[in-house]
Structure formats: C-alpha cells, structure tokens
Design a protein around this motif. Structure first.
Motif, mmCIF file in Angstrom:
data_model
loop_
_atom_site.group_PDB
_atom_site.id
_atom_site.type_symbol
_atom_site.label_atom_id
_atom_site.label_comp_id
_atom_site.label_asym_id
_atom_site.label_seq_id
_atom_site.Cartn_x
_atom_site.Cartn_y
_atom_site.Cartn_z
ATOM 1 N N GLU A 132 19.382 69.228 35.757
ATOM 2 C CA GLU A 132 19.105 70.416 36.577
ATOM 3 C C GLU A 132 18.934 70.046 38.047
ATOM 4 O OE1 GLU A 132 18.562 74.314 37.692
ATOM 5 O OE2 GLU A 132 19.384 73.492 35.821
ATOM 6 N N GLU A 133 18.391 68.880 38.304
ATOM 7 C CA GLU A 133 18.135 68.468 39.688
ATOM 8 C C GLU A 133 19.418 68.243 40.487
ATOM 9 O OE1 GLU A 133 16.858 67.005 36.979
ATOM 10 O OE2 GLU A 133 14.895 67.986 37.068
ATOM 11 N N ASN A 134 20.501 67.837 39.817
ATOM 12 C CA ASN A 134 21.743 67.541 40.545
ATOM 13 C C ASN A 134 22.926 68.310 39.979
ATOM 14 O OD1 ASN A 134 21.870 66.047 38.120
ATOM 15 N ND2 ASN A 134 23.267 64.544 39.013
ATOM 16 N N TRP A 135 22.673 69.513 39.470
ATOM 17 C CA TRP A 135 23.725 70.252 38.781
ATOM 18 C C TRP A 135 24.938 70.534 39.656
ATOM 19 C CZ3 TRP A 135 25.444 75.018 40.415
ATOM 20 C CH2 TRP A 135 24.617 75.745 41.289
ATOM 21 N N ARG A 136 24.731 70.628 40.957
ATOM 22 C CA ARG A 136 25.860 70.923 41.850
ATOM 23 C C ARG A 136 26.903 69.809 41.858
ATOM 24 N NH1 ARG A 136 25.174 75.393 45.023
ATOM 25 N NH2 ARG A 136 23.067 76.282 45.070
ATOM 26 N N ASP A 137 26.553 68.622 41.388
ATOM 27 C CA ASP A 137 27.531 67.536 41.312
ATOM 28 C C ASP A 137 28.670 67.865 40.355
ATOM 29 O OD1 ASP A 137 25.896 66.179 43.040
ATOM 30 O OD2 ASP A 137 25.105 64.771 41.556
ATOM 31 N N ALA A 138 28.460 68.824 39.448
ATOM 32 C CA ALA A 138 29.491 69.176 38.476
ATOM 33 C C ALA A 138 30.465 70.219 38.985
ATOM 34 C CB ALA A 138 28.841 69.679 37.183
ATOM 35 N N VAL A 139 30.214 70.776 40.166
ATOM 36 C CA VAL A 139 31.100 71.810 40.693
ATOM 37 C C VAL A 139 32.504 71.267 40.938
ATOM 38 C CG1 VAL A 139 31.493 73.398 42.630
ATOM 39 C CG2 VAL A 139 29.193 73.140 41.662
ATOM 40 N N PRO B 38 34.888 74.399 39.283
ATOM 41 C CA PRO B 38 34.417 75.183 40.433
ATOM 42 C C PRO B 38 33.592 76.405 40.039
ATOM 43 C CG PRO B 38 36.716 74.554 40.730
ATOM 44 C CD PRO B 38 36.356 74.190 39.320
ATOM 45 N N VAL B 39 33.833 76.949 38.848
ATOM 46 C CA VAL B 39 33.080 78.131 38.410
ATOM 47 C C VAL B 39 31.606 77.802 38.192
ATOM 48 C CG1 VAL B 39 32.972 79.988 36.683
ATOM 49 C CG2 VAL B 39 35.177 79.059 37.364
ATOM 50 N N PHE B 40 31.319 76.526 37.988
ATOM 51 C CA PHE B 40 29.933 76.095 37.791
ATOM 52 C C PHE B 40 29.080 76.413 39.020
ATOM 53 C CE2 PHE B 40 26.784 72.665 36.461
ATOM 54 C CZ PHE B 40 26.460 73.285 35.256
ATOM 55 N N ALA B 41 29.723 76.673 40.137
ATOM 56 C CA ALA B 41 29.003 76.985 41.372
ATOM 57 C C ALA B 41 28.195 78.272 41.264
ATOM 58 C CB ALA B 41 29.968 77.086 42.549
ATOM 59 N N ILE B 42 28.547 79.165 40.333
ATOM 60 C CA ILE B 42 27.775 80.401 40.178
ATOM 61 C C ILE B 42 26.954 80.358 38.889
ATOM 62 C CG2 ILE B 42 29.060 81.993 41.655
ATOM 63 C CD1 ILE B 42 29.695 81.817 37.902
ATOM 64 N N SER B 43 26.731 79.161 38.357
ATOM 65 C CA SER B 43 25.904 79.036 37.163
ATOM 66 C C SER B 43 24.449 79.349 37.487
ATOM 67 C CB SER B 43 26.025 77.631 36.569
ATOM 68 O OG SER B 43 25.521 76.664 37.473
ATOM 69 N N GLU B 44 23.676 79.616 36.447
ATOM 70 C CA GLU B 44 22.262 79.951 36.629
ATOM 71 C C GLU B 44 21.404 79.142 35.672
ATOM 72 O OE1 GLU B 44 21.703 83.990 34.067
ATOM 73 O OE2 GLU B 44 23.288 84.009 35.597
ATOM 74 N N SER B 45 20.185 78.887 36.062
ATOM 75 C CA SER B 45 19.271 78.176 35.181
ATOM 76 C C SER B 45 18.778 79.126 34.094
ATOM 77 C CB SER B 45 18.080 77.622 35.964
ATOM 78 O OG SER B 45 17.123 78.632 36.206
ATOM 79 N N PRO B 46 18.312 78.598 32.963
ATOM 80 C CA PRO B 46 17.763 79.475 31.924
ATOM 81 C C PRO B 46 16.588 80.315 32.404
ATOM 82 C CG PRO B 46 18.267 77.324 30.991
ATOM 83 C CD PRO B 46 18.441 77.203 32.484
ATOM 84 N N ALA B 47 15.894 79.857 33.446
ATOM 85 C CA ALA B 47 14.752 80.614 33.962
ATOM 86 C C ALA B 47 15.155 82.017 34.402
ATOM 87 C CB ALA B 47 14.117 79.866 35.133
ATOM 88 N N ASP C 76 16.376 83.432 40.593
ATOM 89 C CA ASP C 76 16.477 82.222 39.792
ATOM 90 C C ASP C 76 15.474 81.200 40.342
ATOM 91 O OD1 ASP C 76 17.312 80.371 37.944
ATOM 92 O OD2 ASP C 76 19.420 80.378 38.544
ATOM 93 N N ALA C 77 15.349 80.079 39.660
ATOM 94 C CA ALA C 77 14.362 79.066 40.035
ATOM 95 C C ALA C 77 14.563 78.546 41.449
ATOM 96 C CB ALA C 77 14.408 77.912 39.035
ATOM 97 N N ASP C 78 15.808 78.570 41.943
ATOM 98 C CA ASP C 78 16.077 78.058 43.294
ATOM 99 C C ASP C 78 16.019 79.146 44.360
ATOM 100 O OD1 ASP C 78 18.374 79.497 42.781
ATOM 101 O OD2 ASP C 78 19.765 77.827 43.044
#
Length: 305
Positions: free
Chosen positions: A221-228, A232-241, A277-279
């Motif tokens: 969760e701390e570095n999730w943006r590394d997977a974008v 690229p769609v991961f950029a609009i992902s959301e945490s379970p929170a 969201d959490a961020d």
C-alpha cells in the motif's frame, strides 16, 4: 452526527477475512459498532483461497483497535447449520442485528477471463456461483429473521460493478453471473424488507487495492503507485478503506432508506457523504473505466481522483 454513531448497534460482516470485507468491518467498528466477522481462514486453518497472511481473528482485533468490538466466528457460509449457529450466537449475546453485510466471495482464483462459457470447466464455474450467490442467499435466509425484529435494518450486498456498469459483459460467463447476482439480490430484498422498514442495497468498490491485488503487482500500500507502469488503470485504484467508509456512512445515515434497492459505488456514496479514501482523494474508478478505458476519451487518471 457523533464520532461513533453506531454505538449500541450490532453488525455482521460475512466474509471479513481480507479486502473489502475487512475494511468494512473496521470502519463499522470505528463508528462504534459491535462487529461479528466471519470467514474460513483462521490462525489454525486456511480456506481454498490459500492465503494465510490474513485471518478473521486479525480482522476482529483491528475492529476493536478502531474503537468497536470485534468478534471472530469461523463460518463456512455454504453450510446452513454453521450460519444458523452464528445467528443464534448473535441473538444470544446481543439480542439484535442491525446491519448485515454480505461480502462472501473468495473466487478470484477460479476466474479465467477470455475463456468462452463452454471452455470454462463446469465445476469451476459452478463454484463461483456457489461462493457469490448461494452463500449470500443462505446468509440472508438465516440472518434476516433476527434483523427484521426491529424496523430499520440494513442489508448490504457487496459486489463488483453497479447495475449500470455491469450492462457490459464482464468477460466471463460465470463471473458475470457471480457479480450481477448480488445486485439483483439487493433489489429483491428491498421489496421484501419494505413492509418492515428495512433497507437493502448493493455496494461496489472501484479498482480495489486488496491484499491479493497488491501481491499480484508486487507492491504494498505504501508504494502502490509503482505498479501504474505495469497497468495504467491502476492509477485510479482505491484502498479498501474507501468502500469501508462508504458502508459505514450508509449504516450511520438515519435516512438511508432513500437508497433502498439501489446499486451504489464507493465513489457515489463519497459524493453524498463527503468522505475520502485514506490518502485524501476521491477516486472515481468506474467513471474512468467508462469514459477512458471503454469510451476512448483522452483524459488523465488524475482527473478522476
């Protein structure tokens, strides 16, 4: 609204081992609720999903840490006798049930996107339907007699997609049925609950950064943006929170009956209730998928956060 508007309320999150279910349980606890959390993975035994890193005991502890009371009850929701025993325990210990969240799933390992219906092994397909539809039906059948004792009970069917977004084929015959089933169940339960003052809705997260999804991309969760860069769609992902806060806000709303029968998303509820969201962002995953991924619009993902 108080900081803990669900104090004195009893909730059941069926399927709370990880992902959306865990986050919903924790958010309900933060709102002051007593939360019974169920699932098949315990510290002694893992479910067919095969993950041992998340357990219902851990979820219950997180609920309590958040400010509620978490109670873990190992339950296979395909076994009616186990669900009846669970409900009897809630009745015996609390005497009421105010919120039922049907989040049982655990079928990701069965999905084979891109395969035609007749190319999918029948047993895999039927297992998906058991996990997503049969479990929900069994749980509602057993729990609703307790929930409807008092007016105002809430049933939340957690799924993937809304009635609108799921008009498009979900890429696999059985997965499509598995994820549309809870939407229709919420619609039908809204009719059944209407005469007793109850509410039923379906709720979907967007692109959920569950524990399994983070592992899939090799990030945390701390570095999730590394997977974008990988997707690229991961950029609009959301945490379970985010979906957790959505359900807690809904459960805390004394006027929630206005939503009954509806198919809702974490984003649509954030627009209504004002949480993030959490961020601190408000990701609109389904809007991005509709407009950009499927619609071809040239709009950056940042515009949907």
């Amino acid at each position: 609204m108080t900081d803990q508007p669900l104090t004195g309320r009893t909730t059941l999150v069926a399927g709370a081992t990880r992902g959306a279910g865990r986050a919903i349980a924790v958010a309900l606890g933060a709102a002051g609720a007593t939360v019974y959390v169920t699932g098949r993975t315990t510290r002694e035994k893992a479910s067919e999903v095969g993950r041992t890193t998340e357990t219902i005991e851990e979820t219950a502890e997180l609920v309590t840490e958040a400010g509620g009371e978490g109670i873990a009850v190992p339950t296979d929701h395909l076994e009616p006798d186990q669900v009846r025993a669970l409900v009897a325990r809630i009745d015996r210990e609390q005497g009421r049930l105010d919120v039922l969240v049907n989040d049982v799933w655990g079928g990701e390992h069965l999905v084979e996107f891109g395969k035609k219906m007749w190319e999918t092994e029948l047993e895999r397909g039927l297992r998906m339907l058991e996990l997503s539809v049969k479990t929900h039906a069994i749980t509602s059948s057993c729990a609703l007699p307790l929930l409807v004792r008092e007016p105002g009970g809430l049933v939340v069917e957690v799924t993937d997609g809304t009635a609108e977004t799921n008009k498009a084929f979900r890429e696999n015959f059985y997965y499509d049925l598995a994820k549309n089933g809870p939407i229709r169940m919420a619609f039908n339960l809204a009719e059944d609950l209407r005469s007793v003052g109850g509410t039923a809705v379906s709720v979907t997260p967007g692109f959920l950064r569950s524990e399994q999804m983070l592992d899939h991309f090799g990030v945390r969760e701390e570095n999730w943006r590394d997977a974008v860069g990988t997707d690229p769609v991961f950029a609009i992902s959301e945490s379970p929170a985010f979906v957790g806060r959505a359900v807690a806000a809904l459960a805390s709303d004394p006027d929630r009956h206005r939503w009954t029968g509806r198919s809702l998303s974490s984003f649509s509820l954030a627009q209504e209730y004002g949480f993030t969201d959490a961020d601190g962002s408000t990701p609109n995953a389904w809007g991005y998928i509709t407009d950009v991924v499927n619609g071809g619009k040239d709009v950056p993902a940042a515009d949907y956060r």
